[in-house]
Design a protein around this motif. Structure first.
Motif, PDB file in Angstrom:
ATOM      1  N   ASP B  28       0.878  -1.175   0.000  1.00 56.33           N
ATOM      2  CA  ASP B  28       0.000   0.000   0.000  1.00 56.33           C
ATOM      3  C   ASP B  28       0.915   1.225   0.000  1.00 56.33           C
ATOM      4  N   ILE B  29       1.396   1.529  -1.192  1.00 59.31           N
ATOM      5  CA  ILE B  29       2.494   2.490  -1.355  1.00 59.31           C
ATOM      6  C   ILE B  29       2.140   3.861  -0.770  1.00 59.31           C
ATOM      7  N   PHE B  30       0.934   4.354  -1.081  1.00 59.38           N
ATOM      8  CA  PHE B  30       0.487   5.648  -0.525  1.00 59.38           C
ATOM      9  C   PHE B  30      -0.553   5.407   0.555  1.00 59.38           C
ATOM     10  N   ARG B  31      -0.186   5.256   1.766  1.00 53.75           N
ATOM     11  CA  ARG B  31       1.085   5.415   2.386  1.00 53.75           C
ATOM     12  C   ARG B  31       1.364   4.347   3.445  1.00 53.75           C
ATOM     13  N   ALA B  32       0.388   3.455   3.693  1.00 54.80           N
ATOM     14  CA  ALA B  32       0.489   2.583   4.871  1.00 54.80           C
ATOM     15  C   ALA B  32       1.759   1.740   4.900  1.00 54.80           C
ATOM     16  N   THR B  33       2.032   1.013   3.811  1.00 60.41           N
ATOM     17  CA  THR B  33       3.175   0.086   3.927  1.00 60.41           C
ATOM     18  C   THR B  33       4.506   0.828   3.841  1.00 60.41           C
ATOM     19  N   SER B  34       4.512   1.991   3.208  1.00 65.02           N
ATOM     20  CA  SER B  34       5.729   2.808   3.222  1.00 65.02           C
ATOM     21  C   SER B  34       6.016   3.265   4.647  1.00 65.02           C
ATOM     22  N   SER B  35       4.983   3.712   5.323  1.00 64.51           N
ATOM     23  CA  SER B  35       5.158   4.199   6.696  1.00 64.51           C
ATOM     24  C   SER B  35       5.518   3.062   7.649  1.00 64.51           C
ATOM     25  N   ILE B  36       4.950   1.893   7.427  1.00 61.55           N
ATOM     26  CA  ILE B  36       5.289   0.737   8.271  1.00 61.55           C
ATOM     27  C   ILE B  36       6.772   0.385   8.103  1.00 61.55           C
ATOM     28  N   CYS B  37       7.220   0.340   6.848  1.00 61.07           N
ATOM     29  CA  CYS B  37       8.645   0.047   6.603  1.00 61.07           C
ATOM     30  C   CYS B  37       9.536   1.080   7.295  1.00 61.07           C
ATOM     31  N   TYR B  38       9.121   2.343   7.190  1.00 64.24           N
ATOM     32  CA  TYR B  38       9.936   3.429   7.758  1.00 64.24           C
ATOM     33  C   TYR B  38       9.920   3.359   9.294  1.00 64.24           C
ATOM     34  N   GLY B  39       8.762   3.093   9.848  1.00 63.24           N
ATOM     35  CA  GLY B  39       8.650   3.016  11.313  1.00 63.24           C
ATOM     36  C   GLY B  39       9.453   1.865  11.894  1.00 63.24           C
ATOM     37  N   GLY B  83      -1.788   9.557  11.644  1.00 61.61           N
ATOM     38  CA  GLY B  83      -2.388   8.681  10.646  1.00 61.61           C
ATOM     39  C   GLY B  83      -1.334   7.829   9.976  1.00 61.61           C
ATOM     40  N   ASN B  84      -1.193   7.940   8.673  1.00 61.57           N
ATOM     41  CA  ASN B  84      -0.170   7.115   8.023  1.00 61.57           C
ATOM     42  C   ASN B  84       0.825   7.917   7.198  1.00 61.57           C
ATOM     43  N   SER B  85       1.025   9.165   7.570  1.00 59.63           N
ATOM     44  CA  SER B  85       2.097   9.926   6.923  1.00 59.63           C
ATOM     45  C   SER B  85       3.440   9.380   7.380  1.00 59.63           C
ATOM     46  N   PRO B  86       4.359   9.122   6.463  1.00 61.28           N
ATOM     47  CA  PRO B  86       5.668   8.585   6.873  1.00 61.28           C
ATOM     48  C   PRO B  86       6.410   9.532   7.825  1.00 61.28           C
ATOM     49  N   PHE B  87       6.106  10.825   7.756  1.00 54.39           N
ATOM     50  CA  PHE B  87       6.813  11.778   8.617  1.00 54.39           C
ATOM     51  C   PHE B  87       6.419  11.636  10.095  1.00 54.39           C
ATOM     52  N   SER B  88       5.382  10.852  10.346  1.00 55.77           N
ATOM     53  CA  SER B  88       5.026  10.543  11.733  1.00 55.77           C
ATOM     54  C   SER B  88       5.789   9.327  12.261  1.00 55.77           C
ATOM     55  N   TYR B  89       6.598   8.725  11.416  1.00 51.49           N
ATOM     56  CA  TYR B  89       7.262   7.472  11.793  1.00 51.49           C
ATOM     57  C   TYR B  89       8.780   7.636  11.876  1.00 51.49           C
ATOM     58  N   THR B  90       9.218   8.837  12.215  1.00 50.48           N
ATOM     59  CA  THR B  90      10.653   9.084  12.376  1.00 50.48           C
ATOM     60  C   THR B  90      11.147   8.449  13.671  1.00 50.48           C
TER      61      THR B  90
END
Lengths: 238, 238
Positions: B28-39, B83-90
């Motif tokens: 789920d590229i925009f954005r759930a799985t990107s954010s999960i990978c980043y988190g 939510g699922n913004s990658p910037f919340s997963y720093t």
């Protein structure tokens, strides 16, 4: 007016669309919709698509001069006049006749689309005639790929992309599936037969020994009839 | 041994697959799985994917140190940490934390895949790490595109095509959807962001003002962690 030009990649996704807001084009390139286009072009009075083999058999009891055609898993069902090979739909065989047809995928897709504003049949055989007619309609258009047992297949999607290619200069909004189908058509258009050779269905059909059917179904613009559903019968759009 | 490398283009098509015969990659590229990978890369102890907003809220009552993340229709649900913004997963936000996450599409796809042999999470961020690991597995692989509310979308399919690009030299049999996804990747790979600009979801996300998220999610190989589902928790594969 902005209209939607959408592609339903398999019948399993039809519940996602408000079918009643669309003209639906049913697509089953190998081989149901190709044969329907060819049969109607060659003077068949009508083709009646039915879901079940039993419904098809039932017409035998009616004692009328129906040709009965039944295909499952790519083969003619035992006891039937023929299946969905286009070579069974020549003028000498079908002129003036009504054919009752059931197939694995194509008639399934058609029956799921019954609430549409109108249902027409598409194939490479009538590509430009169909596209030209669609251009004159002021409706949303949904290209329904019959696929293979609800799975995505490339040949139906590629044809959807070919229709989009002819329509996309018009005032249509494309969904992602329409963009994808059209992009796949760009990749395949120079030699569709070659492009499709790598697909699973191509392999499957090759095993069935129907390469000649495949070649036939990939001929572009050899017919101009547009089969349209009137009541329960597919007839020539006039 | 011949293995299947298949693409499920939307969660609505999952019933067509025997999920238990596959390793599933949820996309789920925009954005759930990107954010999960980043988190997970940034040291989150675990991410717990839940289907419903209410399930997510329920963790608040548990009084533990959970971060609660809920997204619907592209927006943070009122009353949630994020939510699922990658910037919340720093790292500064997630290190050592457990995050409970529900999203419109990604967690839905994951829950439908629970009978799989193993579920891992993919995104452009961990593309090569994920692909390299998949190459070492002797299993069928199903790339499950989360799509948008069960509709096909281009960004998830394009990523599936990117994984296939890395695996297709191996001994895999591709289905038509895998062939199509890989072909779409060929068309888009030189500038994925540009290619996706024409998509419906890109338009939708642009309206939400999250172009920076999109740009972030299209970065290739900036992480190496592979999130894997262990019980009900996504943790770092070791």
């Amino acid at each position: 007016m902005t209209k939607n030009l959408n592609v339903c990649l398999t019948p399993a996704l039809l519940p996602l669309y408000n079918v009643e807001e669309y003209i639906v084009v049913v697509i089953d390139i190998f081989r149901a919709t190709s044969s329907i286009c060819y049969g109607i072009e060659n003077g068949a009075e009508a083709i009646i698509p039915v879901s079940q083999v039993e419904e098809c058999s039932a017409y035998r009891e009616k004692g009328l001069d129906y040709l009965l055609a039944a295909e499952r898993d790519g083969k003619v069902v035992d006891g039937f006049d023929f299946g969905n090979s286009p070579f069974s739909y020549t003028a000498e065989k079908v002129v003036g006749k009504t054919i009752v047809l059931t197939t694995t995928n194509g008639t399934h897709a058609l029956h799921l689309s019954l609430s549409a504003k109108r249902i027409v049949i598409g194939s490479f055989l009538n590509l430009t005639a169909l596209s030209n007619w669609l251009k004159t309609q002021h409706e949303n258009i949904l290209l329904v790929c019959a696929g293979w047992k609800n799975n995505f297949n490339l040949e139906d999607s590629l044809f959807a992309g070919a229709v989009i290619e002819q329509l996309k200069t018009e005032d249509f909004v494309l969904d992602d599936a329409a963009i994808a189908a059209n992009d796949l058509f760009q990749l395949g258009k120079d030699d569709i037969n070659l492009y499709l050779k790598k697909t699973s269905h191509g392999e499957r059909l090759k095993k069935l020994g129907i390469e000649k059917d495949i070649e036939f179904c990939l001929q572009v613009d050899i017919t101009t009839a547009i089969p349209v559903l009137e009541g329960e019968r597919l007839v020539r759009l006039v």
